[in-house]
Enzyme design. Structure first.
Site, PDB file in Angstrom:
ATOM      1  N   ASN A  76       1.013  -0.924  -0.335  1.00 20.53           N
ATOM      2  CA  ASN A  76       0.235   0.059  -0.260  1.00 20.53           C
ATOM      3  C   ASN A  76       0.604   1.137   0.329  1.00 20.53           C
ATOM      4  O   ASN A  76       1.125   1.903  -1.003  1.00 20.53           O
ATOM      5  CB  ASN A  76      -0.816   0.085   1.172  1.00 20.53           C
ATOM      6  CG  ASN A  76      -1.731   1.004   1.684  1.00 20.53           C
ATOM      7  OD1 ASN A  76      -1.856   2.078   0.073  1.00 20.53           O
ATOM      8  ND2 ASN A  76      -2.400   1.796   2.151  1.00 20.53           N
ATOM      9  N   ASP A 175      -2.170   2.004  -4.251  1.00 14.83           N
ATOM     10  CA  ASP A 175      -2.138   1.357  -3.259  1.00 14.83           C
ATOM     11  C   ASP A 175      -3.228  -0.184  -4.399  1.00 14.83           C
ATOM     12  O   ASP A 175      -4.407   0.027  -4.557  1.00 14.83           O
ATOM     13  CB  ASP A 175      -3.297   1.674  -2.515  1.00 14.83           C
ATOM     14  CG  ASP A 175      -4.182   0.635  -1.842  1.00 14.83           C
ATOM     15  OD1 ASP A 175      -3.995  -0.871  -1.466  1.00 14.83           O
ATOM     16  OD2 ASP A 175      -4.767   0.432  -0.626  1.00 14.83           O
ATOM     17  N   GLU A 387       1.706   8.770  -7.486  1.00 20.85           N
ATOM     18  CA  GLU A 387       1.379   8.964  -6.180  1.00 20.85           C
ATOM     19  C   GLU A 387       2.982   8.203  -5.772  1.00 20.85           C
ATOM     20  O   GLU A 387       3.309   7.455  -6.102  1.00 20.85           O
ATOM     21  CB  GLU A 387       0.967   7.674  -5.778  1.00 20.85           C
ATOM     22  CG  GLU A 387       0.220   7.680  -4.111  1.00 20.85           C
ATOM     23  CD  GLU A 387      -0.939   6.117  -3.719  1.00 20.85           C
ATOM     24  OE1 GLU A 387      -0.287   6.404  -2.689  1.00 20.85           O
ATOM     25  OE2 GLU A 387      -1.778   5.906  -4.542  1.00 20.85           O
ATOM     26  N   HIS A 389       3.905   7.822  -2.874  1.00 22.35           N
ATOM     27  CA  HIS A 389       3.880   8.043  -0.625  1.00 22.35           C
ATOM     28  C   HIS A 389       4.403   6.931   0.258  1.00 22.35           C
ATOM     29  O   HIS A 389       4.366   8.233   1.258  1.00 22.35           O
ATOM     30  CB  HIS A 389       2.798   6.625  -1.038  1.00 22.35           C
ATOM     31  CG  HIS A 389       1.184   6.762   0.132  1.00 22.35           C
ATOM     32  ND1 HIS A 389       0.113   6.306   0.286  1.00 22.35           N
ATOM     33  CD2 HIS A 389       1.444   6.932   1.524  1.00 22.35           C
ATOM     34  CE1 HIS A 389      -0.591   6.806   1.517  1.00 22.35           C
ATOM     35  NE2 HIS A 389       0.420   7.117   1.639  1.00 22.35           N
ATOM     36  N   GLU A 430      -1.779  11.496  -2.776  1.00 25.94           N
ATOM     37  CA  GLU A 430      -0.673  10.747  -2.152  1.00 25.94           C
ATOM     38  C   GLU A 430       0.975  11.033  -2.260  1.00 25.94           C
ATOM     39  O   GLU A 430       1.325  10.238  -2.020  1.00 25.94           O
ATOM     40  CB  GLU A 430      -1.251   9.627  -1.253  1.00 25.94           C
ATOM     41  CG  GLU A 430      -2.387   9.165  -0.777  1.00 25.94           C
ATOM     42  CD  GLU A 430      -2.955   7.750   0.053  1.00 25.94           C
ATOM     43  OE1 GLU A 430      -3.632   8.147   0.790  1.00 25.94           O
ATOM     44  OE2 GLU A 430      -2.492   6.926  -1.322  1.00 25.94           O
ATOM     45  N   GLU A 500     -11.871  10.294  -1.482  1.00 25.20           N
ATOM     46  CA  GLU A 500     -12.279   9.132  -0.670  1.00 25.20           C
ATOM     47  C   GLU A 500     -12.651   9.430   0.252  1.00 25.20           C
ATOM     48  O   GLU A 500     -12.193  10.065   1.481  1.00 25.20           O
ATOM     49  CB  GLU A 500     -10.673   8.376  -0.534  1.00 25.20           C
ATOM     50  CG  GLU A 500      -9.938   8.445  -1.774  1.00 25.20           C
ATOM     51  CD  GLU A 500      -8.404   7.595  -1.519  1.00 25.20           C
ATOM     52  OE1 GLU A 500      -8.117   7.148  -0.752  1.00 25.20           O
ATOM     53  OE2 GLU A 500      -7.745   7.182  -1.982  1.00 25.20           O
ATOM     54  N   TYR A 501     -13.757   8.311   1.644  1.00 24.92           N
ATOM     55  CA  TYR A 501     -14.501   7.995   2.433  1.00 24.92           C
ATOM     56  C   TYR A 501     -15.446   7.024   1.761  1.00 24.92           C
ATOM     57  O   TYR A 501     -15.185   5.969   1.406  1.00 24.92           O
ATOM     58  CB  TYR A 501     -15.569   9.363   2.162  1.00 24.92           C
ATOM     59  CG  TYR A 501     -16.875   9.226   1.752  1.00 24.92           C
ATOM     60  CD1 TYR A 501     -18.408   9.059   1.897  1.00 24.92           C
ATOM     61  CD2 TYR A 501     -16.798   9.119   0.410  1.00 24.92           C
ATOM     62  CE1 TYR A 501     -19.081   8.861   1.380  1.00 24.92           C
ATOM     63  CE2 TYR A 501     -17.924   8.872  -0.374  1.00 24.92           C
ATOM     64  CZ  TYR A 501     -19.076   8.915   0.096  1.00 24.92           C
ATOM     65  OH  TYR A 501     -20.475   8.445  -0.649  1.00 24.92           O
ATOM     66  N   HIS A 503     -14.590   3.763   3.636  1.00 25.65           N
ATOM     67  CA  HIS A 503     -13.726   2.542   2.842  1.00 25.65           C
ATOM     68  C   HIS A 503     -14.530   1.174   2.864  1.00 25.65           C
ATOM     69  O   HIS A 503     -14.480   1.055   4.388  1.00 25.65           O
ATOM     70  CB  HIS A 503     -12.104   2.608   4.083  1.00 25.65           C
ATOM     71  CG  HIS A 503     -10.906   1.893   3.422  1.00 25.65           C
ATOM     72  ND1 HIS A 503     -11.052   0.751   4.091  1.00 25.65           N
ATOM     73  CD2 HIS A 503     -10.454   1.913   2.786  1.00 25.65           C
ATOM     74  CE1 HIS A 503      -9.059   0.466   3.484  1.00 25.65           C
ATOM     75  NE2 HIS A 503      -9.407   1.006   2.704  1.00 25.65           N
ATOM     76  N   PHE A 582      -5.759  -5.451   2.531  1.00 31.38           N
ATOM     77  CA  PHE A 582      -6.153  -4.109   2.775  1.00 31.38           C
ATOM     78  C   PHE A 582      -5.931  -3.521   1.017  1.00 31.38           C
ATOM     79  O   PHE A 582      -6.811  -3.184   0.836  1.00 31.38           O
ATOM     80  CB  PHE A 582      -5.260  -2.942   2.725  1.00 31.38           C
ATOM     81  CG  PHE A 582      -5.598  -1.779   3.444  1.00 31.38           C
ATOM     82  CD1 PHE A 582      -6.065  -2.097   4.364  1.00 31.38           C
ATOM     83  CD2 PHE A 582      -4.723  -0.552   2.760  1.00 31.38           C
ATOM     84  CE1 PHE A 582      -6.657  -0.221   4.993  1.00 31.38           C
ATOM     85  CE2 PHE A 582      -5.089   0.464   2.916  1.00 31.38           C
ATOM     86  CZ  PHE A 582      -5.930   0.415   3.901  1.00 31.38           C
TER      87      PHE A 582
END
Length: 971
Positions: A76, A175, A387, A389, A430, A500-501, A503, A582
């Site tokens: 991730n 991710d 990304e 991250h 990210e 994003e919301y 999950h 995940f």
């Protein structure tokens, strides 16, 4: 410079060599497809010698999914190797793809171009042993002019070398699974030397059309007399002569790069929105001086405007709600390679469940997806392939990566700018916030001022700061309370739309309805994008641990893998660096089977709603933004507790968007006083591009009458049998009802820390001690204590013989230390053979206290084996909320019946909670012959704590006394 003169996989300053500029001219029509089997070998490193022996690999396709020793790996945040950017491991899998191509003889004198749709992560192109070009950016096409290295009518050898790890990997740290290969189609096409280099279409909601064309000539200077024409559904476009004259002022520039502008005004234009995706056909032609056509470009045009007014995002002047989902390109057999039919099926399913927006997390998707979004109607946040991250802070201002950031963002915009579905540009995901983002945002705003720009990494610094490189406040997983507080603070300056919301990992998405209730009640809040669409489980053979590959079609159904297979997640391919399950965080299973949350979303997003019941009538509302109700068909259904449902057709008044109207109650309520509900069954009236006629759109429901209290008549001459431990003895039960305080932890429970606390308390196996058993007449009272490490839970059961069966009245007192348990209720097990559940309550799909809006109250029937939801990692599942009564029966209609004192959470499965908690995959589970039944007085909400807010406090279980009652009888 040549591709052999440096190590391009460790040179972040180099984004390409020999690669043609990106454009919005679609060359797929008439192209020669090079998809199919290529000669292939996998080298241990990019500078390792190519061997004489070859295998084969299918293009497009990741080699990680095609039987090589380089298998998929999931991480991730962290990179899969320890090197710091821009360094990569010396062991660097490199795929060499090679095939011969017969160049058509009729292409003589034409410009010949090779297009590689996508390659992860560095592409080196050779033709007949000669270096042609280099490209980075794993999710955009790279094109190379082969005119100087191939001869029409002859055969050419094309070699595409793909290096897996590179400096670019550090900014593709998304991710998702790490793969390697050529993941989108490879094409060869030809154009006239005089060709359209780009076409930019701008079409506003009032019918104003502007088409800007850029023209080049492969032979050098443009010939005299060329011109451009266009037509829109038969309407000819006119030349903007002032624009042409302005472009011709510098003769040297105009001889090198031609520019022309076409324009038109469309009367009575049909505007494009996600609800009304109206498209027009545009054809642009480039002519030589004698009028013959040198090049043609075709586009589908949607007339629409996107703007921000104050703190509102407007489409065609209307404030919209963004009901979005994040979507990766994914397939359980082919990894990142997705067919047109797959993409269409994705969007059709999303449309049927009320979604109107997609964020292309976290890279530009396959070009066909945007065509489908234009056609079916979706608002798209188009996201650049950026990304970083694991090393976000370091890279955001590292000048070596500046070119890569601007290159990736600008190429995305150049490719996708003509799609009406694209309403927002995203600078990536990210990657902290630095000068690179400001530079990329500036380029976008200059090139395309018609759309806003967003980037969560900038917006999170201050949701209201207008100076940052985000026109939208687009946080991740912000508590809805914080969003509401911001909107009410008086400081809000931008639309707040969460990127994003909610999950969707495992049994999740709790409080989704509460979230949307707050959004719709609060000006300044406009929605967001659920994380995410897919569970990224790869179909894996259990015997050898390999991906099933393209041959695995048909080895899964209904979210369940066939025997001998399972859905693999991180760690299942032998990798030691991984992030486990995940990767399984979608609203659909890997085979696109809907999870229960989709039914929840369908009702939350319902275009038609029953607002309330009053004065013997029902208030109906149209909750669309642009559309009336004429495309829908309606039927009323009256559901009563003790009788069959009654259905009649419904005719609703013509309601414009946002309007409501009172409709007379279509039924006379029965006089028996039982519970009654009214459902409006809303279906498509005709075939839609995304649904055939009769497809359910939503099932809004309103309660007409509450249930009366449960009453019982004791039977004085019959006793209830319990054993010496005070446990109920019953012919249909193999395990007596006992107290349950625990559930097999969900992913949210595990990652949110609740499961560890429950284990620490010992709730998974508390010690039961009998305190006393008292018999009085037909009543038996059993008092017991359940000893946990956080205190003693006192439990009392009172068994009473009543007419038709046994009344069980229970209470449990939670001490103050047990302030957040999973459930409080009864659990028992039945004899084998009871295979059918019939219930009155919410259903038919799974529901929980904080995720039950999408499950209407009614009479439901399902086989026991279909009640369980096979989340990729086994966990608590299969619950039904608001159950009033149920029966469990055998084929001969014998069995048991349970009636509850009030609507309760119930689950009936073949698995104990301990069975589920001990298994990592479903192939490890052995169903029990009987049923495991939970009757919960209280059940903890699901929340989204694996990555986001936990459930709301109102869905937590308080300490103190909990009481519940139920009756058990034999059928």
């Amino acid at each position: 410079m040549t591709s052999d003169s440096l190590r391009p996989w460790q040179a972040p300053e180099l984004t390409s060599w020999g690669r043609l500029p990106m454009s919005a001219v679609d060359r797929r029509s008439g192209a020669l497809s090079l998809d199919g089997d290529w000669r292939f070998q996998l080298l241990p490193a990019p500078d390792a010698p190519v061997r004489d022996t070859w295998s084969s690999s299918y293009v497009p396709g990741a080699w990680t999914m095609q039987g090589t020793d380089d298998l998929p790996q999931y991480t991730n945040v962290r990179m899969p190797f320890p090197e710091f950017p821009p360094a990569v491991p010396a062991a660097n899998p490199t795929g060499v793809h090679e095939r011969e191509v017969d160049v058509p003889a009729e292409w003589a004198g034409r410009r010949i171009v090779l297009q590689v749709g996508a390659a992860e992560s560095v592409l080196l192109v050779h033709v007949d042993g000669r270096p042609v070009g280099i490209s980075k950016d794993s999710h955009l096409a790279a094109e190379f002019d082969l005119s100087a290295v191939v001869r029409p009518g002859e055969r050419a050898s094309v070699r595409l070398t793909v290096v897996k790890w590179s400096d670019a990997s550090h900014i593709e740290d998304q991710d998702q699974w790490w793969h390697g290969g050529i993941t989108r189609s490879v094409l060869l096409y030809a154009t006239d030397p005089l060709h359209l280099a780009d076409v930019t279409v701008r079409a506003g909601r009032h019918g104003d059309l502007r088409v800007d064309c850029r023209v080049r000539n492969a032979d050098g200077a443009l010939p005299d007399g060329w011109y451009v024409s266009g037509e829109l559904d038969g309407q000819l476009l006119t030349q903007d002569e002032e624009f042409d004259r302005a472009g011709a002022e510098d003769e040297r520039v105009s001889a090198f790069l031609g520019e022309a502008r076409l324009q038109a005004t469309v009367p009575e234009v049909r505007a494009w929105t996600a609800e009304t995706p109206e498209l027009y056909g545009l054809t642009v032609r480039l002519h030589r001086a004698d009028g013959t056509v040198a090049d043609t470009s075709r586009h589908r045009v949607g007339f629409r405007d996107v703007e921000i007014a104050g703190r509102d995002l407007l489409v065609n002047g209307e404030r919209i709600y963004v009901r979005g989902v994040n979507r990766h390109d994914f397939h359980p057999l082919t990894g990142r390679t997705v067919s047109y039919d797959d993409m269409r099926a994705d969007l059709v399913l999303l449309k049927r469940f009320g979604f109107n927006a997609i964020r292309t997390s976290h890279y530009p998707n396959d070009p066909a997806l945007y065509d489908l979004a234009d056609e079916l109607g979706f608002y798209v946040v188009d996201e650049a392939d950026i990304e970083s991250h694991d090393h976000a802070h370091e890279i955001a201002d590292d000048p070596r990566y500046l070119n890569a950031f601007v290159d990736r963002v600008s190429r995305m915009v150049l490719r996708d700018k003509n799609h009406p579905s694209v309403v927002i540009w995203s600078l990536g995901n990210e990657s902290d916030y630095g000068a690179h983002h400001d530079a990329a945002a500036a380029w976008v705003r200059r090139h395309d001022p018609t759309r806003p720009v967003q980037y969560e990494g900038a917006a999170k610094l201050d949701w209201a700061d207008p100076r940052l490189a985000s026109d939208i406040a687009c946080p991740m997983y912000a508590p809805i309370e914080d969003c509401v507080a911001h909107a009410l603070s008086g400081k809000q300056t931008k639309p707040l739309i969460q990127c994003e919301y909610s999950h969707a990992m495992g049994n999740s998405n709790g409080t989704l309805a509460d979230h949307w209730a707050a959004i719709e009640a609060t000006p300044g809040l406009q929605g967001g994008f659920i994380w995410e669409f897919w569970d990224h489980g790869i179909l894996q053979r259990v015997n050898d641990g390999r991906p099933a590959g393209r041959g695995g079609a048909g080895l899964y159904e209904g979210g369940v893998a066939a025997p001998g297979h399972r859905w693999a997640y991180g760690g299942d391919f032998g990798e030691t660096v991984h992030d486990g399950a995940f990767i399984a965080d979608g609203v659909v299973f890997p085979d696109r089977t809907p999870k229960p949350v989709l039914y929840e979303h369908r009702e939350i997003a319902a275009p038609v709603r029953l607002e309330c019941f009053r004065h013997e009538g029902v208030v109906v509302g149209n909750h669309q933004h642009f559309r009336g109700l004429e495309w829908l068909s309606f039927a009323w259904e009256l559901v009563v507790a003790d009788g069959p449902a009654v259905t009649v057709p419904a005719r609703l008044p013509a309601l414009r968007p946002g309007e409501t109207a009172a409709v007379p109650l279509p039924f006379e309520l029965p006089e028996d006083g039982g519970e009654a509900w009214l459902t409006l069954r809303v279906t498509t009236a005709d075939d839609e591009p995304w649904a055939p006629r009769g497809t359910v759109v939503c099932l809004p429901q309103v309660r007409l009458r509450a249930a009366p209290s449960m009453t019982h008549v004791p039977v004085a001459d019959r006793s209830v049998e319990v054993d010496e431990e005070g446990l109920l003895v019953h012919p249909l039960l193999t395990a007596a009802p006992t107290l349950s305080l625990w559930r097999a932890p969900t992913d949210n429970d595990e990652l949110g820390g609740m499961a560890a606390r429950w284990r620490e308390w010992g709730l998974d196996a508390p010690e039961r001690k009998v305190v006393g058993v008292r018999r009085a007449g037909g009543r038996v009272t059993v008092r017991a204590e359940y000893v946990t490490r956080a205190g003693v839970v006192r439990h009392e059961q009172v068994f009473t013989a009543v007419e038709g069966g046994i009344l069980v009245e229970e209470s449990a007192e939670l001490p103050e230390a047990l302030d957040d348990v999973a459930r409080v209720g009864s659990v028992f097990e039945t004899v084998a053979g009871l295979n059918l559940l019939e219930w009155f309550g919410q259903g038919p799909w799974e529901s929980y206290p904080d995720r039950c809006t999408g499950a209407p109250v009614g009479h439901h029937t399902l086989p026991v084996d279909e009640l369980f939801t096979p989340y990729l990692r086994p966990q608590e599942s299969g619950g039904r909320h608001g159950v009033r009564r149920f029966t469990l029966s055998a084929p001969d209609a014998t069995g048991l019946a349970v009636r509850l004192d009030r609507p309760r959470q119930v689950s009936v499965t073949r698995h104990r909670a301990a069975d589920l908690a001990a298994a990592a995959h479903h192939d490890e589970l052995v169903p029990r012959p009987g049923c495991v039944v939970h009757l919960d007085a209280a059940h903890r909400g699901l929340g989204t704590a694996s990555c986001g807010p936990d459930t709301s406090p109102s869905y937590l279980i308080p300490t103190g006394v909990h009481s519940w009652a139920w009756t058990l009888r034999v059928l």
